[in-house]
Design a protein around this motif. Sequence first.
Motif, short mmCIF file in Angstrom:
data_model
loop_
_atom_site.label_atom_id
_atom_site.label_comp_id
_atom_site.label_asym_id
_atom_site.label_seq_id
_atom_site.Cartn_x
_atom_site.Cartn_y
_atom_site.Cartn_z
N ALA A 42 22.13 0.90 53.80
CA ALA A 42 21.20 0.07 53.04
C ALA A 42 21.29 -1.41 53.42
N GLN A 43 22.32 -1.77 54.17
CA GLN A 43 22.53 -3.19 54.45
C GLN A 43 21.39 -3.78 55.24
N LYS A 98 13.21 -17.29 65.01
CA LYS A 98 14.57 -16.79 65.24
C LYS A 98 15.25 -16.39 63.94
N ILE A 99 16.06 -15.34 64.01
CA ILE A 99 17.01 -15.04 62.93
C ILE A 99 18.37 -15.00 63.60
N TYR A 100 19.24 -15.93 63.24
CA TYR A 100 20.52 -16.01 63.95
C TYR A 100 21.39 -14.80 63.66
N PRO A 101 21.92 -14.17 64.69
CA PRO A 101 22.88 -13.09 64.43
C PRO A 101 24.17 -13.71 63.92
N PRO A 102 24.95 -12.94 63.14
CA PRO A 102 26.15 -13.54 62.55
C PRO A 102 27.08 -14.15 63.59
N GLY A 103 27.10 -13.56 64.77
CA GLY A 103 27.95 -14.10 65.83
C GLY A 103 27.53 -15.50 66.22
N PRO B 343 26.01 -6.52 63.73
CA PRO B 343 26.73 -5.37 63.17
C PRO B 343 26.42 -5.22 61.68
N PRO B 344 26.54 -4.00 61.16
CA PRO B 344 26.34 -3.83 59.72
C PRO B 344 27.43 -4.60 58.97
N ASN B 345 27.12 -5.02 57.79
CA ASN B 345 28.09 -5.79 57.01
C ASN B 345 27.75 -5.54 55.55
N MET B 346 28.73 -5.76 54.68
CA MET B 346 28.41 -5.74 53.25
C MET B 346 27.45 -6.92 53.00
#
Lengths: 189, 588
Positions: A42-43, A98-103, B343-346
């Motif tokens: 669901a994330q 753009k949507i920044y990836p967490p990295g 990556p998937p994350n909470m």
Amino acid sequence: MKTDILMVGVGGQGTVLASDILCDVALSAGYDVKKSEIHGMAQRGGSVISHVRIGKKVFSPVIPVGSADILVSFEKMEFLRYFEYINNETILLLNEGKIYPPGAAGGEEKYPDSLIEEKITIFKKYYLLNAFDIADKVFNRKVTSTVMLGKLASVLEIKPDIWKDVISEKVPPKTKGKNIEAFDAGYNT
Amino acid sequence: MEKRVLSGNAAIARGAYESGIGLVSSYPGTPSSEITDNIKMYDEIYSEWATNEKVALEVAIGSSIAGTRSMTCMKHVGLNVASDPLMTLSYTGVNAGIVVVVADDPNMFSSQNEQDSRHYARFAKIPMLEPSDSNEAKHFVKLAVEISEKYSTPVLLRSVTRLSHSMSVVDIGSRENVSRKNLDVNIPKWVMVPANARKRHFFVEDRLKNIQTDYDNDILNLASEELNSKKIGIVTSGIAYQYVKEALPDASLLKLNMVYPLPLGKIKEFSKKVEKLFVVEELDPFIENEVIAYGLNLQRLDRSLMGELSVERVSKLFKNIDFGVLRFPSEYDDIDKDLPQRPPNMCAGCSHRGIFYAINRLKLFASGDIGCYTLGLLPPLSAIHSTVCMGASISMAHGIDKGSNGEYARKSVAVIGDSTFLHTGINGLINSFYNSGTSTVIILDNRITGMTGHQPNPATGLSINGTPAPQINIETLCKGMGIKNVKVVDPFNVEECLDTLKAETAKEELSVVITNRPCIFADRSVISSPYFVIRENCTGCKACVKVGCPAILWDSEKRLAFIDETMCTGCGLCPEVCKFDAINKLGE
Ligand SMILES: Cc1ncc(C[n+]2csc(CCOP(=O)(O)OP(=O)(O)O)c2C)c(N)n1
């Protein structure tokens, strides 16, 4: 006619609804259609991909490697992940938002701007639009995917009226007008 | 005829509606959950979320005895849980039809293993149907009901992720009007004591033979032959059929709609019409083995038993065979190695994050379970150390306790979600209590089944339809068992979590710690104004980055943290870990 359309983006961007709409449009226009996507967790925020295949008769719901006719990228870098599906005839529709990836956001990796510039030239044709800006102008980010559908409609041979009928049916009734505006805005850029 | 584009799952739900099914009891599990999510839209069908798959199947059995056609839907591992009633349901047979839908997950997009459920059909000696697109998915529910009632057997309907989550065109029909049968009072048939069960075993073996014979003799119209080139003949079924049709358009095909039992006579006839015979199937060589055991001259394919098939994989399998197969150019395939991943994350604001932060800080071994919280395994939290199957966390923690004479119980916890606790975790907890365990069990009560798409469960207070329902209070439940140490904590209060976990793991007694915040998706009302970073106060220590929230970002040039205000839900976890008062709520 056989058209294989790969729609890619980031979870939460509305690519699933957009590809649902495309399926109904194809059916209304008299084609066979199949679509495949993977959704489990669901994330939000993960890379998402929908395969939509339109034709007289479609077998596999998944586009074979090297066979995509159109790659619709709802986010600026996402198309880079799916090169195995393209060939030298593939057309790219790219949202430059753009949507920044967490990295990249976390500082460990940089957003691949130069790679994007280099790689779009591989496509036979590419259309760039900032669907975030267009969506913001019309209404808000929630209609981004409809802007992209408008752009897609402009390169497919299905009448805009069919698209508008399906969109009107599928989106929440309150946002119908705004979604049609967003569709037109995408169609006309 | 009306046509609609439906997912495999929506089509199965439609099939249940059209074939007069009156009850569906299921437990969610990807990729099967949307079947029952769709069923609830049909007023004519009573539907419910059961606490687990075994319970769900047993509800369906009861409903069949009461005369109503019934269905239960689950993911592949769910059938392991439901296998106990299934094996003996094979002996009793049915009154009204029973359809058991099982959805496999080749490639493990969302599962802990890649088991092939077709083995259950052979194990339980019951028929299994396998559709290849949404239209068949709908139609096969109807066939399954017919076969179930004709032969008095439960019928398995197998899906896979690619079918459940693909869409294709479906012909829409209307609902069959069936009147409910009478309650089936029949002691020799339904009471499986040894004396009765011995007789029923004869019935099971005969039934299987009858079904196979009828399949062979086309009484069950379940196999179709497409004769093309004589060079190769392919026996296939399900989604693999679609790949074969596209990759090998000239091959002769025998498409099997029922994959157990097999129409071995028909396959033999088919084999005589072609020079070489192959089976194309996904996962285990299930059909292949049966056909070889039967003694037919079959060419085994040298294929990997892992993952999904595809058009290109099928064509590669045949490229060494002199046959006109398609080629796929992939000149541009090796580009994405260095791309930043997503990556998937909470989620931002997830109620699980705080407690994992505490587990990580205390360096506890976390015996984990299955749910959104399994993502606690990812860095920077890295606070899940084992995951086997639903419910295992509590019993494994008890094993860790007893297997180390209590030593590791002081350094470990079990972590389990509310839905998983009520699924099978509760049995483990009773076991730990009864056997004087000393472990610490954390129940993450976000009051929803998050992972599979936010289905309500007994801790939610809502029924499947969203109407008010009785709500289990997990704290009262645990106390009611007699467990002395039951603590409720706020998972966003880091100090409270740390103190409670320290105190409870130290005790040489069983403890339960329950977190009390709802899932951010299930209850949007808990979202409050976002936080922001006061740049002057931020020292760049990265303490907040280490809570692993996707809304907390790092500006590598300025070496400062910042918060994405569109994502932040105002949960208040990050200001607690910041030692420099650099994080403040907007508007305060
Ligand atoms: C036997 C079995 N049935 C179903 C599933 C699918 N599944 C995975 S996690 C989960 C439940 C998660 O809910 P919960 O424990 O409340 O945790 P949350 O995701 O809300 O954090 C389910 C049903 C499974 N893995 N195994």
